[in-house]
Design a protein around this motif. Structure first.
Motif, PDB file in Angstrom:
ATOM      1  N   ILE A 130      12.625 -20.027  -9.462  1.00  0.00           N
ATOM      2  CA  ILE A 130      11.235 -19.618  -9.702  1.00  0.00           C
ATOM      3  C   ILE A 130      11.209 -18.867 -11.031  1.00  0.00           C
ATOM      4  O   ILE A 130      12.121 -18.101 -11.341  1.00  0.00           O
ATOM      5  CB  ILE A 130      10.722 -18.752  -8.531  1.00  0.00           C
ATOM      6  N   ALA A 131      10.174 -19.099 -11.832  1.00  0.00           N
ATOM      7  CA  ALA A 131      10.110 -18.482 -13.162  1.00  0.00           C
ATOM      8  C   ALA A 131      10.099 -16.962 -13.049  1.00  0.00           C
ATOM      9  O   ALA A 131       9.431 -16.401 -12.175  1.00  0.00           O
ATOM     10  CB  ALA A 131       8.862 -18.964 -13.904  1.00  0.00           C
ATOM     11  N   ASN A 132      10.842 -16.300 -13.956  1.00  0.00           N
ATOM     12  CA  ASN A 132      10.854 -14.833 -13.947  1.00  0.00           C
ATOM     13  C   ASN A 132      10.082 -14.222 -15.103  1.00  0.00           C
ATOM     14  O   ASN A 132       9.923 -13.005 -15.179  1.00  0.00           O
ATOM     15  CB  ASN A 132      12.297 -14.300 -13.922  1.00  0.00           C
ATOM     16  N   GLY A 133       9.604 -15.061 -16.018  1.00  0.00           N
ATOM     17  CA  GLY A 133       8.747 -14.569 -17.096  1.00  0.00           C
ATOM     18  C   GLY A 133       9.448 -13.691 -18.116  1.00  0.00           C
ATOM     19  O   GLY A 133       8.783 -13.090 -18.966  1.00  0.00           O
ATOM     20  N   GLU A 134      10.770 -13.609 -18.058  1.00  0.00           N
ATOM     21  CA  GLU A 134      11.470 -12.730 -19.002  1.00  0.00           C
ATOM     22  C   GLU A 134      11.554 -13.355 -20.390  1.00  0.00           C
ATOM     23  O   GLU A 134      11.704 -14.559 -20.538  1.00  0.00           O
ATOM     24  CB  GLU A 134      12.882 -12.404 -18.480  1.00  0.00           C
ATOM     25  N   ALA A 194       5.999 -27.756  -6.764  1.00  0.00           N
ATOM     26  CA  ALA A 194       5.027 -26.869  -7.405  1.00  0.00           C
ATOM     27  C   ALA A 194       5.580 -25.480  -7.730  1.00  0.00           C
ATOM     28  O   ALA A 194       5.451 -24.994  -8.856  1.00  0.00           O
ATOM     29  CB  ALA A 194       3.782 -26.756  -6.526  1.00  0.00           C
ATOM     30  N   ASP A 195       6.191 -24.833  -6.771  1.00  0.00           N
ATOM     31  CA  ASP A 195       6.640 -23.457  -6.965  1.00  0.00           C
ATOM     32  C   ASP A 195       7.693 -23.302  -8.056  1.00  0.00           C
ATOM     33  O   ASP A 195       7.911 -22.194  -8.538  1.00  0.00           O
ATOM     34  CB  ASP A 195       7.238 -22.930  -5.650  1.00  0.00           C
ATOM     35  N   MET A 197       7.950 -25.321 -10.938  1.00  0.00           N
ATOM     36  CA  MET A 197       7.625 -25.973 -12.211  1.00  0.00           C
ATOM     37  C   MET A 197       7.916 -25.065 -13.403  1.00  0.00           C
ATOM     38  O   MET A 197       8.666 -25.445 -14.316  1.00  0.00           O
ATOM     39  CB  MET A 197       6.139 -26.378 -12.239  1.00  0.00           C
ATOM     40  N   ALA A 198       7.313 -23.890 -13.421  1.00  0.00           N
ATOM     41  CA  ALA A 198       7.501 -23.001 -14.573  1.00  0.00           C
ATOM     42  C   ALA A 198       8.969 -22.591 -14.687  1.00  0.00           C
ATOM     43  O   ALA A 198       9.509 -22.489 -15.792  1.00  0.00           O
ATOM     44  CB  ALA A 198       6.592 -21.781 -14.456  1.00  0.00           C
ATOM     45  N   MET A 232      -0.179 -26.369 -17.359  1.00  0.00           N
ATOM     46  CA  MET A 232      -0.215 -24.902 -17.247  1.00  0.00           C
ATOM     47  C   MET A 232       1.194 -24.347 -17.049  1.00  0.00           C
ATOM     48  O   MET A 232       1.572 -23.344 -17.661  1.00  0.00           O
ATOM     49  CB  MET A 232      -1.118 -24.553 -16.048  1.00  0.00           C
ATOM     50  N   ALA A 233       1.977 -24.998 -16.197  1.00  0.00           N
ATOM     51  CA  ALA A 233       3.348 -24.543 -15.946  1.00  0.00           C
ATOM     52  C   ALA A 233       4.210 -24.659 -17.204  1.00  0.00           C
ATOM     53  O   ALA A 233       5.079 -23.821 -17.453  1.00  0.00           O
ATOM     54  CB  ALA A 233       3.969 -25.352 -14.813  1.00  0.00           C
ATOM     55  N   HIS A 236       3.272 -21.660 -19.478  1.00  0.00           N
ATOM     56  CA  HIS A 236       3.796 -20.361 -19.051  1.00  0.00           C
ATOM     57  C   HIS A 236       5.312 -20.353 -18.905  1.00  0.00           C
ATOM     58  O   HIS A 236       5.958 -19.345 -19.180  1.00  0.00           O
ATOM     59  CB  HIS A 236       3.091 -19.911 -17.769  1.00  0.00           C
ATOM     60  N   LEU A 275      -4.222 -18.510 -22.901  1.00  0.00           N
ATOM     61  CA  LEU A 275      -3.318 -18.728 -21.764  1.00  0.00           C
ATOM     62  C   LEU A 275      -1.859 -18.616 -22.208  1.00  0.00           C
ATOM     63  O   LEU A 275      -1.026 -18.033 -21.516  1.00  0.00           O
ATOM     64  CB  LEU A 275      -3.586 -20.095 -21.128  1.00  0.00           C
ATOM     65  N   VAL A 278      -0.538 -15.074 -22.549  1.00  0.00           N
ATOM     66  CA  VAL A 278      -0.151 -14.353 -21.323  1.00  0.00           C
ATOM     67  C   VAL A 278       1.377 -14.264 -21.263  1.00  0.00           C
ATOM     68  O   VAL A 278       1.941 -13.212 -20.952  1.00  0.00           O
ATOM     69  CB  VAL A 278      -0.700 -15.061 -20.064  1.00  0.00           C
ATOM     70  N   ALA A 279       2.038 -15.376 -21.577  1.00  0.00           N
ATOM     71  CA  ALA A 279       3.507 -15.410 -21.500  1.00  0.00           C
ATOM     72  C   ALA A 279       4.154 -14.966 -22.803  1.00  0.00           C
ATOM     73  O   ALA A 279       5.260 -14.436 -22.795  1.00  0.00           O
ATOM     74  CB  ALA A 279       3.981 -16.819 -21.150  1.00  0.00           C
TER      75      ALA A 279
ATOM     76  N   ASP B 190       2.390 -24.979  -2.397  1.00  0.00           N
ATOM     77  CA  ASP B 190       3.517 -24.608  -3.252  1.00  0.00           C
ATOM     78  C   ASP B 190       4.735 -25.505  -3.034  1.00  0.00           C
ATOM     79  O   ASP B 190       5.695 -25.445  -3.788  1.00  0.00           O
ATOM     80  CB  ASP B 190       3.882 -23.125  -3.116  1.00  0.00           C
ATOM     81  N   VAL B 192       4.295 -28.918  -2.711  1.00  0.00           N
ATOM     82  CA  VAL B 192       3.881 -30.273  -3.090  1.00  0.00           C
ATOM     83  C   VAL B 192       4.492 -30.622  -4.450  1.00  0.00           C
ATOM     84  O   VAL B 192       4.647 -29.758  -5.317  1.00  0.00           O
ATOM     85  CB  VAL B 192       2.340 -30.362  -3.137  1.00  0.00           C
ATOM     86  N   MET B 197      -0.314 -32.274  -6.830  1.00  0.00           N
ATOM     87  CA  MET B 197      -0.932 -31.001  -6.423  1.00  0.00           C
ATOM     88  C   MET B 197      -2.453 -31.116  -6.361  1.00  0.00           C
ATOM     89  O   MET B 197      -3.068 -30.825  -5.325  1.00  0.00           O
ATOM     90  CB  MET B 197      -0.555 -29.890  -7.412  1.00  0.00           C
ATOM     91  N   VAL B 225       2.727 -16.033 -14.477  1.00  0.00           N
ATOM     92  CA  VAL B 225       3.426 -17.137 -15.134  1.00  0.00           C
ATOM     93  C   VAL B 225       4.300 -17.953 -14.180  1.00  0.00           C
ATOM     94  O   VAL B 225       4.609 -19.102 -14.472  1.00  0.00           O
ATOM     95  CB  VAL B 225       4.272 -16.651 -16.339  1.00  0.00           C
ATOM     96  N   SER B 226       4.706 -17.392 -13.052  1.00  0.00           N
ATOM     97  CA  SER B 226       5.540 -18.162 -12.126  1.00  0.00           C
ATOM     98  C   SER B 226       4.744 -19.233 -11.387  1.00  0.00           C
ATOM     99  O   SER B 226       5.282 -20.282 -11.044  1.00  0.00           O
ATOM    100  CB  SER B 226       6.196 -17.235 -11.092  1.00  0.00           C
ATOM    101  N   TYR B 260       4.513  -7.556 -17.113  1.00  0.00           N
ATOM    102  CA  TYR B 260       3.196  -8.184 -17.268  1.00  0.00           C
ATOM    103  C   TYR B 260       2.111  -7.332 -16.628  1.00  0.00           C
ATOM    104  O   TYR B 260       2.180  -7.006 -15.440  1.00  0.00           O
ATOM    105  CB  TYR B 260       3.191  -9.557 -16.594  1.00  0.00           C
TER     106      TYR B 260
END
Lengths: 333, 333
Positions: A130-134, A194-195, A197-198, A232-233, A236, A275, A278-279, B190, B192, B197, B225-226, B260
């Motif tokens: 799962i993305a951590n955005g770091e 889905a969860d 992707m990013a 979107m993924a 971000h 958008l 944001v990241a 989440d 899918v 999606m 972002v996740s 964030y």
């Protein structure tokens, strides 16, 4: 990771259009293509040396890539004899077709017996986080489109080629089947859960040298309701420092959605940039890539000039006129 | 589709927090809960009648729902005796845990022998289509949040309850594990595959009466972002006529992302509405849902009043103060 170089399998392709994947490999990674394999009746010709399996093996090819799509994306029974022989000869197989190599019991059995690999690039082979955005080191560029299929992959490929030629540090990061087959590696983003992707895009574009650019292959469009979540993924997860706006000016409606018109380049810019920030708060829109394949050269040049003046951003068709302008813009960032 | 009503299995829950799913069912679908089943040492108590399997069966329960989460989301060996006995007694089993019922060979074997169903609501059971973006009849409402876990599900649940009480046509549409277990149906968005999606959300919210409202459970946040890709797909697949902005005012940073900060409600509105209008040009932001669980009642009322004046939108905590204002806003649309 798919072993290179390749023998490009064109099978019984009815025309050149069917050989899109093979054409992409020849155009963007010619070093990856030692030759082509054509069956009787094949109407596609890449201009590469026709080789038997043994000749390709002797020339160093490690993987037979199915560089052709047929109706329905199935693995034709007519191809099987060649595919089985390729495994016996010591080739791995790679395919981006909807039908999977791993669902063909004969191929699975022969691959197991010979110890060769079957690569279905539509299926993720990694358990993504799962993305951590770091914040990561290094720089990233992403093309975002007013629609799907407006040339985002070709834009990134052309910039990658230009940057390598200039001696800049650059890596094309594939996020779709064709890109993965061309380069031998990447994330099949539209097939990721889905969860994750990013997170898969973060995984694809890790820490790097400060002056290294990842050129991330774009997917979908924020304005295409079928695939906007994937886009979107990418925005971000990729956390780009630079966005390129991609557009095809003659498109009359969103691809596959007759009721939907394309946004303007201004609307795309004003939607995507906030958008992206944001990241990555430092993100900038640096240029515009126009797909002019349906315009004459005069029309194309006039459209690019008009757009460049109107938007105040370097504008070109990187496939037709070269990616120099866009790379200049990255270098200046 | 999970058969209702349920017997709620609380197992050996160490505290009430662990029984979140069961609490949701009791609060929002009390008719679905005929009783609770507690093992020795269980520290959770929903205030429902404690029942044996036989008593619950006699009272009409059809499915034993694992309404408790333990560390790691695994199916505890201590539970197995009860779960096996429930299958033998003629119950289906339903679970939203990370570990799947279908991966437990003993449960699979007993379910097969008894003809009972195992429902793992984290795993899609439907082959969803790719979204086609076509206009559907009926109306749809979606809550979008400044962050994850700010009360989007509770907002939709509270509005659904209020609308049914008023005799309006409304359906809560679950998109997450808890919502699916509460109502017995939905899409585990989440989980899918990326390409499907938006299509799964279209599938979940089909054509309906012109005066019917789907209250779609929100997921993630455009600013997280996740998970922003999931939110984007909900906005375009759901094609809402009405957006509710959801916010938790005491949150210091985005959930799980220390670097964030949360966007303002103004930024959320200005970001989400244009994106929603791509799929539904008639979409409006109709109200604001504030999660005031970390505020005193005075603070909560003051915050809602100030926000309502500043934003010019009906603002309330629908769980604490009732969803009347938000339903009024839908009815007025």
């Amino acid at each position: 990771m798919i072993q290179t170089p390749y023998l490009l399998f064109l099978g019984d392709a009815p025309d050149m259009l069917a050989a899109k994947v093979a054409i992409g490999i020849r155009d963007w990674r010619p070093d990856n293509a030692v030759g082509q394999f054509r069956m009787e009746g094949c109407k596609a010709d890449l201009g590469l040396t026709d080789m038997t399996l043994a000749e390709a093996k002797a020339a160093g090819a490690k993987t037979l890539v199915i560089g052709v799509a047929n109706r329905g994306g199935v693995i034709s029974q007519a191809w099987k004899k060649v595919l089985v022989a390729a495994l016996e000869e010591g080739f791995d197989l790679a395919s981006g077709l909807h039908s999977l190599l791993r669902d063909e019991p004969d191929l699975v059995a022969v691959a197991a017996a010979t110890g060769q690999a079957l690569h279905d690039v539509r299926v993720p082979e990694v358990k993504y986080p799962i993305a951590n955005g770091e914040k990561r080191s290094g720089k990233r560029c992403l093309a975002v489109g007013t629609d799907c299929s407006v040339g985002k992959m070709y834009t990134a490929m052309a910039m990658d080629a230009e940057m390598r030629e200039r001696g800049m540090k650059a890596t094309f990061r594939a996020t779709g089947q064709t890109g993965i087959l061309i380069t031998g590696d990447g994330v099949p983003l539209d097939a990721v859960i889905a969860d994750f992707m990013a997170g898969s895009v973060e995984w694809l574009t890790p820490d790097n040298d400060d002056d290294h650019w990842d050129l991330i292959e774009g997917q979908g469009s924020l304005f295409h309701v079928s695939y906007s979540g994937v886009t979107m993924a990418l925005i971000h997860g990729g956390a780009p420092d630079a966005l390129i706006l991609a557009h095809e000016p003659t498109r009359e409606h969103m691809r596959g959605l007759p009721g939907y018109s394309l946004p303007s380049l201004e609307t795309l810019r004003d939607t995507a940039l906030p958008l992206a920030r944001v990241a990555n708060p430092a993100c900038e829109v640096v240029g515009i890539s126009v797909n002019t394949q349906n315009m004459s050269e005069d029309e194309a040049r006039a459209y690019c000039a008009e757009t460049e003046a109107r938007m105040g951003l370097p504008t070109t068709d990187p496939y037709r006129f070269g990616a120099g302008k866009l790379v200049d813009a990255l270098a200046a960032l």
